[in-house]
Design a protein around this motif. Structure first.
Motif, PDB file in Angstrom:
ATOM      1  N   GLU A  95       0.897  -1.139   0.135  1.00 57.09           N
ATOM      2  CA  GLU A  95      -0.086   0.122  -0.073  1.00 57.09           C
ATOM      3  C   GLU A  95       0.842   1.408  -0.135  1.00 57.09           C
ATOM      4  O   GLU A  95       0.372   2.278   0.067  1.00 57.09           O
ATOM      5  CB  GLU A  95      -1.066  -0.104   1.187  1.00 57.09           C
ATOM      6  N   ILE A  96       2.037   1.169  -0.007  1.00 56.50           N
ATOM      7  CA  ILE A  96       3.120   2.301  -0.049  1.00 56.50           C
ATOM      8  C   ILE A  96       2.384   3.351  -1.008  1.00 56.50           C
ATOM      9  O   ILE A  96       2.746   4.496  -0.748  1.00 56.50           O
ATOM     10  CB  ILE A  96       4.425   1.858  -0.039  1.00 56.50           C
ATOM     11  N   PRO A  97       2.455   2.923  -2.432  1.00 58.52           N
ATOM     12  CA  PRO A  97       2.134   4.000  -3.385  1.00 58.52           C
ATOM     13  C   PRO A  97       0.844   4.776  -2.945  1.00 58.52           C
ATOM     14  O   PRO A  97       0.874   5.907  -3.453  1.00 58.52           O
ATOM     15  CB  PRO A  97       1.678   2.803  -4.473  1.00 58.52           C
ATOM     16  N   ARG A  98       0.009   4.392  -2.156  1.00 57.20           N
ATOM     17  CA  ARG A  98      -1.233   5.133  -1.657  1.00 57.20           C
ATOM     18  C   ARG A  98      -0.593   6.402  -0.940  1.00 57.20           C
ATOM     19  O   ARG A  98      -1.246   7.566  -0.950  1.00 57.20           O
ATOM     20  CB  ARG A  98      -2.276   4.398  -0.819  1.00 57.20           C
ATOM     21  N   LEU A  99       0.427   6.332  -0.249  1.00 53.65           N
ATOM     22  CA  LEU A  99       0.968   7.127   0.545  1.00 53.65           C
ATOM     23  C   LEU A  99       2.059   7.805  -0.225  1.00 53.65           C
ATOM     24  O   LEU A  99       1.740   9.522  -0.013  1.00 53.65           O
ATOM     25  CB  LEU A  99       1.930   6.718   1.845  1.00 53.65           C
ATOM     26  N   VAL A 100       2.747   7.473  -1.215  1.00 58.94           N
ATOM     27  CA  VAL A 100       3.620   8.248  -1.665  1.00 58.94           C
ATOM     28  C   VAL A 100       3.226   8.965  -3.210  1.00 58.94           C
ATOM     29  O   VAL A 100       3.613  10.061  -3.390  1.00 58.94           O
ATOM     30  CB  VAL A 100       4.945   7.522  -2.424  1.00 58.94           C
ATOM     31  N   GLU A 101       2.258   8.504  -3.773  1.00 65.31           N
ATOM     32  CA  GLU A 101       1.765   9.068  -4.913  1.00 65.31           C
ATOM     33  C   GLU A 101       1.103  10.514  -4.708  1.00 65.31           C
ATOM     34  O   GLU A 101       1.506  11.478  -5.613  1.00 65.31           O
ATOM     35  CB  GLU A 101       0.661   8.299  -5.474  1.00 65.31           C
ATOM     36  N   PRO A 102       0.490  10.992  -3.704  1.00 68.79           N
ATOM     37  CA  PRO A 102      -0.022  12.196  -3.354  1.00 68.79           C
ATOM     38  C   PRO A 102       1.237  13.344  -3.123  1.00 68.79           C
ATOM     39  O   PRO A 102       1.323  14.392  -3.559  1.00 68.79           O
ATOM     40  CB  PRO A 102      -0.786  12.431  -2.089  1.00 68.79           C
ATOM     41  N   GLN A 112      -0.897  10.793   5.742  1.00 72.53           N
ATOM     42  CA  GLN A 112      -1.016   9.770   6.857  1.00 72.53           C
ATOM     43  C   GLN A 112      -1.638   8.832   6.393  1.00 72.53           C
ATOM     44  O   GLN A 112      -2.913   8.835   5.734  1.00 72.53           O
ATOM     45  CB  GLN A 112      -1.449  10.636   7.897  1.00 72.53           C
ATOM     46  N   GLY A 113      -1.692   7.493   6.800  1.00 72.44           N
ATOM     47  CA  GLY A 113      -2.363   6.310   6.390  1.00 72.44           C
ATOM     48  C   GLY A 113      -3.371   6.081   7.605  1.00 72.44           C
ATOM     49  O   GLY A 113      -3.158   6.456   8.666  1.00 72.44           O
ATOM     50  N   SER A 114      -4.606   5.991   7.295  1.00 75.72           N
ATOM     51  CA  SER A 114      -5.724   5.695   8.224  1.00 75.72           C
ATOM     52  C   SER A 114      -6.445   4.542   7.725  1.00 75.72           C
ATOM     53  O   SER A 114      -7.091   4.153   6.780  1.00 75.72           O
ATOM     54  CB  SER A 114      -6.772   7.046   7.901  1.00 75.72           C
ATOM     55  N   ARG A 115      -6.602   3.831   8.702  1.00 77.60           N
ATOM     56  CA  ARG A 115      -7.335   2.532   8.729  1.00 77.60           C
ATOM     57  C   ARG A 115      -8.822   2.776   9.054  1.00 77.60           C
ATOM     58  O   ARG A 115      -9.551   1.780   8.613  1.00 77.60           O
ATOM     59  CB  ARG A 115      -6.996   1.571   9.957  1.00 77.60           C
ATOM     60  N   ARG A 157       3.043   6.155   7.471  1.00 78.68           N
ATOM     61  CA  ARG A 157       2.861   7.563   6.726  1.00 78.68           C
ATOM     62  C   ARG A 157       4.186   7.592   5.775  1.00 78.68           C
ATOM     63  O   ARG A 157       5.273   7.050   6.068  1.00 78.68           O
ATOM     64  CB  ARG A 157       2.743   8.418   7.989  1.00 78.68           C
ATOM     65  N   ALA A 158       3.834   8.825   4.967  1.00 74.79           N
ATOM     66  CA  ALA A 158       5.139   9.171   4.176  1.00 74.79           C
ATOM     67  C   ALA A 158       5.282  10.687   4.512  1.00 74.79           C
ATOM     68  O   ALA A 158       4.302  11.309   4.404  1.00 74.79           O
ATOM     69  CB  ALA A 158       4.548   8.916   2.666  1.00 74.79           C
ATOM     70  N   ILE A 159       6.442  11.134   4.026  1.00 68.63           N
ATOM     71  CA  ILE A 159       6.680  12.661   4.659  1.00 68.63           C
ATOM     72  C   ILE A 159       7.889  12.868   3.685  1.00 68.63           C
ATOM     73  O   ILE A 159       8.902  12.330   3.399  1.00 68.63           O
ATOM     74  CB  ILE A 159       7.367  12.642   6.172  1.00 68.63           C
ATOM     75  N   ARG A 160       7.488  14.093   3.023  1.00 69.15           N
ATOM     76  CA  ARG A 160       8.555  14.858   2.276  1.00 69.15           C
ATOM     77  C   ARG A 160       9.820  15.291   3.243  1.00 69.15           C
ATOM     78  O   ARG A 160       9.521  15.986   4.062  1.00 69.15           O
ATOM     79  CB  ARG A 160       8.028  16.035   1.385  1.00 69.15           C
ATOM     80  N   LEU A 161      10.874  14.798   2.788  1.00 73.01           N
ATOM     81  CA  LEU A 161      12.066  15.133   3.700  1.00 73.01           C
ATOM     82  C   LEU A 161      12.426  16.484   3.920  1.00 73.01           C
ATOM     83  O   LEU A 161      12.899  16.978   5.039  1.00 73.01           O
ATOM     84  CB  LEU A 161      13.306  14.316   3.426  1.00 73.01           C
ATOM     85  N   SER A 162      12.162  17.279   2.887  1.00 76.89           N
ATOM     86  CA  SER A 162      12.322  18.835   2.966  1.00 76.89           C
ATOM     87  C   SER A 162      11.795  19.494   3.962  1.00 76.89           C
ATOM     88  O   SER A 162      11.877  20.765   4.550  1.00 76.89           O
ATOM     89  CB  SER A 162      12.143  19.445   1.671  1.00 76.89           C
ATOM     90  N   LEU A 163      10.662  18.838   4.588  1.00 72.02           N
ATOM     91  CA  LEU A 163       9.834  19.466   5.767  1.00 72.02           C
ATOM     92  C   LEU A 163      10.909  19.525   7.038  1.00 72.02           C
ATOM     93  O   LEU A 163      10.486  20.577   7.687  1.00 72.02           O
ATOM     94  CB  LEU A 163       8.799  18.227   6.015  1.00 72.02           C
ATOM     95  N   PHE A 164      11.928  18.744   7.018  1.00 67.16           N
ATOM     96  CA  PHE A 164      12.704  18.984   8.119  1.00 67.16           C
ATOM     97  C   PHE A 164      13.851  20.080   7.812  1.00 67.16           C
ATOM     98  O   PHE A 164      14.816  20.202   8.660  1.00 67.16           O
ATOM     99  CB  PHE A 164      13.383  17.613   8.566  1.00 67.16           C
TER     100      PHE A 164
END
Length: 237
Positions: A95-102, A112-115, A157-164
């Motif tokens: 399911e990682i593509p669901r997190l990364v594609e946006p 954020q993944g939500s069950r 969850r997936a995070i763009r690293l430039s956030l940091f």
């Protein structure tokens, strides 16, 4: 094309981490690194046998410290996106593509993944954890963050690293070593105006005899609740 690193977090997951790594479809991410928080069982051997990058703590430091290690490594190695998931076989790497594609296609910064969204699943989760993770924590988090969130405790969850790169997000504070770091990052991302969304994911708890969580009652829940209180009241930065 953005480079994506997936990082399961593991402590004494000899019986489960192999299954986690076996679940990764080919080419779903650019690399997989496991942060091993000073496991004392056969976890390190399994990680190496499966061919994942092994990032080891010499002493147990906590989930937040492990995620901090993952973020630091990902940034040093030039990745653009990090995907955090459990090392105990609760999450589904397919399911990682669901997190990364946006992030890749729509410009989001934190997904954020939500069950609990339509299309998500939480399987055989114990009832008391359903109440805490579906109602109590999301309600408090949403009130403090001023944004409705349906699953504020899910670590997938997936995070763009430039956030940091933003100095207002200080993940190196000592009080964030345990379960505090995950809600801290999400809270800061939302309140600082970064693009955030939730997507449906699966979270299936393993059989109880294998151990479905290492979070301790009371102390663990205080750890995951206090960032909401501290940040919401302006007691921490």
């Amino acid at each position: 094309m953005l480079k994506v690193l997936a990082v399961p977090i593991a402590f004494n997951e000899e019986k489960k981490i192999g299954r986690v790594l076996d679940r990764f479809p080919p080419n779903v991410v650019d690399a997989i690194a496991v942060v091993d928080d000073a496991s004392t069982d056969g976890t390190p051997q399994v990680i190496c046998e499966k061919g994942a990058i092994h990032l080891r703590h010499e002493r147990q430091s906590g989930a937040g410290a492990a995620i901090r290690t993952a973020i630091r490594y990902a940034r040093e190695q030039g990745y653009d996106v990090i995907v955090i998931l459990a090392g105990n076989d609760k999450d589904r790497p397919a399911e990682i593509p669901r997190l990364v594609e946006p992030i890749v296609n729509e410009g989001y910064d934190f997904v954020q993944g939500s069950r609990y969204l339509p299309g998500g699943d939480f399987g055989n989760m114990p009832l008391y954890r359903q109440l805490a993770t579906r109602f109590v924590h999301p309600l408090l988090f949403s009130l403090a963050a001023r944004r409705r969130v349906t699953d504020s405790t899910n670590g997938f969850r997936a995070i763009r690293l430039s956030l940091f790169d933003d100095p207002r997000i200080d993940i190196d504070q000592d009080w964030l070593d345990k379960y505090e770091l995950e809600p801290y990052i999400m809270f800061k991302a939302i309140r600082l105006g970064y693009r955030f969304k939730e997507v449906p994911v699966t979270k299936i708890y393993p059989p109880k005899e294998l151990g479905y969580t290492k979070m301790k009652p009371f102390t663990g829940w205080w750890s995951i609740l206090r960032p909401i209180i501290y940040l919401g009241l302006g007691l921490k930065k």
